[in-house]
Design an enzyme around this catalytic site. Structure first.
Site, PDB file in Angstrom:
ATOM      1  N   SER A  87       0.866  -1.172   0.000  1.00 29.34           N
ATOM      2  CA  SER A  87       0.000   0.000   0.000  1.00 29.34           C
ATOM      3  C   SER A  87       0.909   1.231   0.000  1.00 29.34           C
ATOM      4  CB  SER A  87      -0.913  -0.020   1.212  1.00 29.34           C
ATOM      5  OG  SER A  87      -0.143  -0.070   2.363  1.00 29.34           O
ATOM      6  N   LYS A 123      -3.656   8.833  -8.858  1.00 29.03           N
ATOM      7  CA  LYS A 123      -3.992   7.717  -7.980  1.00 29.03           C
ATOM      8  C   LYS A 123      -5.459   7.385  -8.233  1.00 29.03           C
ATOM      9  CE  LYS A 123      -3.515   5.979  -3.312  1.00 29.03           C
ATOM     10  NZ  LYS A 123      -4.795   5.334  -3.161  1.00 29.03           N
ATOM     11  N   ARG A 144      -6.014  -7.662  -4.204  1.00 25.23           N
ATOM     12  CA  ARG A 144      -4.921  -7.396  -3.276  1.00 25.23           C
ATOM     13  C   ARG A 144      -5.083  -8.147  -1.956  1.00 25.23           C
ATOM     14  NH1 ARG A 144      -4.097  -3.364   0.628  1.00 25.23           N
ATOM     15  NH2 ARG A 144      -1.892  -3.113   1.045  1.00 25.23           N
ATOM     16  N   GLU A 179      -4.980  -0.989 -11.558  1.00 30.69           N
ATOM     17  CA  GLU A 179      -6.257  -0.708 -10.918  1.00 30.69           C
ATOM     18  C   GLU A 179      -7.403  -1.134 -11.823  1.00 30.69           C
ATOM     19  OE1 GLU A 179      -5.100   0.301  -8.210  1.00 30.69           O
ATOM     20  OE2 GLU A 179      -6.806   1.123  -7.094  1.00 30.69           O
TER      21      GLU A 179
HETATM   22  S1  IVH Z   1       1.546   2.045  -6.774  1.00 29.94           S
HETATM   23  C1  IVH Z   1       4.023  -0.083  -4.679  1.00 29.94           C
HETATM   24  N1  IVH Z   1       0.191   3.641  -8.379  1.00 29.94           N
HETATM   25  O1  IVH Z   1      -3.429   2.748  -4.277  1.00 29.94           O
HETATM   26  C2  IVH Z   1       2.963   0.812  -4.379  1.00 29.94           C
HETATM   27  N2  IVH Z   1      -0.980   2.508  -6.663  1.00 29.94           N
HETATM   28  O2  IVH Z   1      -2.915   3.163  -1.448  1.00 29.94           O
HETATM   29  C3  IVH Z   1       1.586   0.348  -4.614  1.00 29.94           C
HETATM   30  N3  IVH Z   1      -3.370   2.944  -6.629  1.00 29.94           N
HETATM   31  O3  IVH Z   1      -3.047  -0.612  -3.472  1.00 29.94           O
HETATM   32  C4  IVH Z   1       0.963   0.648  -5.883  1.00 29.94           C
HETATM   33  N4  IVH Z   1      -3.423   4.301  -8.345  1.00 29.94           N
HETATM   34  O4  IVH Z   1      -4.409  -0.068  -5.547  1.00 29.94           O
HETATM   35  C5  IVH Z   1       0.146   2.802  -7.324  1.00 29.94           C
HETATM   36  N5  IVH Z   1      -0.895   5.045  -9.864  1.00 29.94           N
HETATM   37  C6  IVH Z   1      -0.940   4.217  -8.831  1.00 29.94           C
HETATM   38  C7  IVH Z   1      -2.147   3.922  -8.156  1.00 29.94           C
HETATM   39  C8  IVH Z   1      -2.117   3.065  -7.080  1.00 29.94           C
HETATM   40  C9  IVH Z   1      -4.142   3.696  -7.411  1.00 29.94           C
HETATM   41  C10 IVH Z   1      -3.839   2.157  -5.464  1.00 29.94           C
HETATM   42  C11 IVH Z   1      -3.314   0.755  -5.440  1.00 29.94           C
HETATM   43  C12 IVH Z   1      -2.697   0.586  -4.064  1.00 29.94           C
HETATM   44  C13 IVH Z   1      -3.283   1.742  -3.322  1.00 29.94           C
HETATM   45  C14 IVH Z   1      -2.348   2.176  -2.216  1.00 29.94           C
END
Ligand code: IVH
Length: 678
Positions: A87, A123, A144, A179
């Site tokens: 996360s 995000k 996840r 996602e």
């Molecule tokens: S990186 C290694 N990039 O946000 C880090 N996550 O709060 C994890 N998410 O579980 C993923 N957009 O489901 C990343 N551009 C993005 C994202 C993203 C949405 C979600 C993902 C993760 C959650 C963490």
């Protein structure tokens, strides 16, 4: 519960509770759209139970207590992730983003003039999903879950058009992560259709996406307009590129959608400018976003940075400001948790905030109520950010005259004194296991799905057995077979149901170690931390030995995924004689299976390493993280149990002690060779 409650009041309240709980069950299980937190839901169930205990003649035919414990559970198969699905930590201001970069610089020991490039991308407010390809074929789609174990949704992801079933020129093993989401326009159209047909209406696109993906029947998923956007990868048998953005381009070339707002920013100013740009475009984007994700661009730096807890050190989410609304605080209820903490819950006049109706807020603790000057009847401004439980941010009528709210100094459940320890903000019931609420909550947690998962031992039975004096601590669950005959004679129980329950209990005599540890309900020890701890210590007894040994707290803090807060909680827990007694008692009934680690064992697994003196090519934190990656523990002091000391210039007493004890001592350069060769 007020004592002057009349029978008519109680009947009324029970009717409302039956309706309300049934509605929340539907929201949670059928629509993936909970409106209240688990704690709030539990409070409703508890209130219902208590009323029924006081007025047994009023138990309704449709009472929730008759259904609970048999609530539908997800029937999707569980799958372990080859690499954990992490996360993200959050930042909320430009300054905090700057601090993130500073932490990265410090960890990597980079000079102040070395620039740290970041990638920036939206995000997306969807559902994280991992897609595994072997020899170019899609073999697994998984949610996840808790990050280590998710749910198998392979047939469902195959129905999503953005997701290729086969890849050309891909590494032999490749996990693409991203996602699953529903576009805003598709969500609105879906809800209109659902409404027209009298189907479920979803609260927001995220819930619609989650509810559509996590279906037993892929035909339902196929009928829902789901999309996918890649944002990373998990296990790969070959490198995708040397930098985040290059690897993402490679993923895009393989046929996955990647955000066109993904850019590389060479400076902090450029990163902040891109955040502003995405924020401006937010309303026009086809999907909901709740912030911007920043990742360290260089992959070799990402690797060195590793992770702390569940989140990578190399990435962070800069969240958009929370959505706010105003309403009235109608009541303050006190919930007693597993650890005796008295949590005030604010009951609000229901109000919509960012697409969700909010009727409850956590008020955290006594100090928070005092800080806001809250009294029943005040107008309040509340906010809701992402998945976080809504909070009160401001009391709009603190100047008005009103009765002050007095925080209870006795537990509302057992009337024991409730006190805050020195330096602690939380007020706790001092009743321990005497307090039925604590006993109940601890036992309920122990048998819950994430812990021992004892089927058929629901809330109602636990309450019944506590009442009968059969259940005091977890070990007693395994002694219930001694009450078989008495139980068969009781209302609601038959030979068959009693034997099914006893068989379900017997089936857990050799429980999974991490689940048992998690089930103990030690503060801050979730299932993932429990797994991390047993990965390192193997058994709960070994963990206890470490927690009770001199310097144990430092040793525990050194474990991958464990920080000083968890270490402190473990030390506190095992120092309490009563807890040791509960554990010994339990271990006399069950024999947990030794933890079998899925991590690659190295010759350093389980060894203890001490770093001393000045390290020149890396920070102390990085050295520690390297040791953990080899399965070793980094300790703060040298003892006969130390296996290796890495000494840099200026090493003093620790080096001397190592020499006296005959512990192997190496230089930082030797250590780098060990890490490279392991
Ligand atoms: S990186 C290694 N990039 O946000 C880090 N996550 O709060 C994890 N998410 O579980 C993923 N957009 O489901 C990343 N551009 C993005 C994202 C993203 C949405 C979600 C993902 C993760 C959650 C963490």
């Amino acid at each position: 519960m007020p004592t002057e409650l009349t029978e008519a009041d109680a009947a009324n309240r029970l009717m409302r509770l039956a309706r309300e709980i049934a509605r929340h069950d539907r929201l949670y299980h059928d629509q993936d759209a909970p409106e209240i937190s688990d704690a709030e839901y539990d409070a409703l169930v508890r209130e219902n139970r208590e009323l029924e205990e006081r007025f047994p003649q009023l138990v309704r035919a449709d009472s929730p207590s008759k259904r609970l414990g048999a609530a539908p559970t997800s029937t999707l198969a569980k799958v372990s992730h080859a690499k954990p699905m992490l996360s993200l930590d959050n930042v909320f201001s430009d300054e905090e983003l700057g601090e993130f970069v500073t932490r990265v610089r410090r960890f990597l020991s980079l000079p102040s003039d070395e620039s740290i490039a970041l990638t920036a991308e939206p995000k997306i407010d969807g559902l994280s999903c991992s897609l595994r390809y072997e020899r170019g074929q899609l073999v697994l789609g998984a949610t996840r879950g808790d990050g280590a174990v998710g749910e198998d949704v392979t047939p469902n992801v195959r129905t999503i058009r953005d997701i290729p079933h086969s890849l050309k020129d891909a590494p032999d093993t490749l996990e693409v992560r991203g996602e699953v989401y529903m576009a805003k326009s598709d969500f609105e159209a879906l809800n209109e259709r659902q409404e027209a047909y009298g189907g479920k209406v979803f609260a927001n696109p995220r819930n619609a996406a989650a509810g559509s993906l996590r279906q037993k029947d892929p035909a339902i998923t196929a009928a829902r307009p789901l999309r996918f956007l890649a944002h990373g990868w998990g296990e790969t048998s070959a490198s995708l590129g040397a930098a985040q953005s290059l690897a993402m381009r490679a993923i895009e070339r393989l046929g996955f959608p990647v955000s066109d707002l993904l850019v590389r920013c060479d400076t902090l100013d450029a990163a902040i400018a891109h955040y502003r740009l995405i924020e401006q475009r937010r309303a026009d984007l086809p999907y909901d976003i709740d912030g911007v994700v920043f990742k360290v661009a260089r992959l070799n730096w990402q690797e060195r940075l590793g992770q702390v807890g569940r989140a990578p050190r190399w990435a962070t989410a800069y969240k958009f400001p929370a959505e706010k609304a105003e309403t009235t605080l109608e009541a303050i209820d006190i919930q007693v948790g597993r650890t005796g903490k008295l949590t005030p819950v604010g009951r609000l006049k229901p109000v919509g905030v960012g697409g969700v109706i909010v009727a409850n807020v956590t008020l955290h603790n006594r100090d928070e109520i005092a800080r806001l000057g809250l009294r029943i009847g005040d107008r309040v401004r509340i906010q809701r950010a992402g998945d976080v439980i809504p909070q009160v941010v401001e009391n709009l009528t603190r100047d008005e005259k009103r009765e002050p709210y007095i925080f209870p100094d006795h537990c509302p459940e057992c009337q024991s004194e409730a006190v805050a320890e020195e330096g602690e903000v939380d007020v706790r019931c001092t009743g321990g296991l005497i307090c039925p609420a604590q006993r109940f909550e601890r036992l309920r947690h122990f048998v819950s799905r994430g812990a021992l998962d004892i089927e058929g031992l629901g809330e109602k039975s636990i309450a019944e057995f506590i009442e009968l004096g059969w259940l005091y601590s977890p070990a007693d669950i395994f002694r219930l077979r001694g009450h078989r005959q008495d139980l068969i004679g009781r209302e609601g129980w038959k030979d068959k149901s009693v034997d099914a329950l006893l068989a379900a209990i017997e089936a857990k005599r050799r429980p999974d170690g991490p689940r048992l540890l998690f089930g103990l309900g030690i503060r801050h020890v979730g299932i993932v931390t429990a797994r991390d701890l047993l990965k390192c210590f193997g058994t709960i007894e070994e963990l206890r030995r470490a927690a009770l040994s001199e310097g144990g707290e430092a040793e525990l803090s050194g474990v991958q995924g464990v920080g000083p807060v968890v270490a402190g909680a473990l030390v506190d827990f095992f120092h309490e004689p009563h807890n040791r007694e509960v554990l010994d008692n339990l271990l006399s009934e069950v024999a947990p299976q030794p933890y079998v680690s899925d991590a690659r064992a190295t010759e350093w697994t389980g060894k203890t390493i001490v770093f001393t003196g000045t390290l020149e090519t890396m920070s102390r934190d990085e050295a520690k993280a390297q040791a953990e990656r080899l399965g070793a523990r980094a300790a703060g002091s040298v003892s006969a149990k130390t296996d290796l000391v890495v000494a840099g210039p200026g090493a003093g007493s620790k080096l001397k002690k190592a020499e006296e004890l005959g512990v192997r001592v190496v230089s930082e350069e030797d250590w780098a060779a060990i890490v490279a060769g392991a």
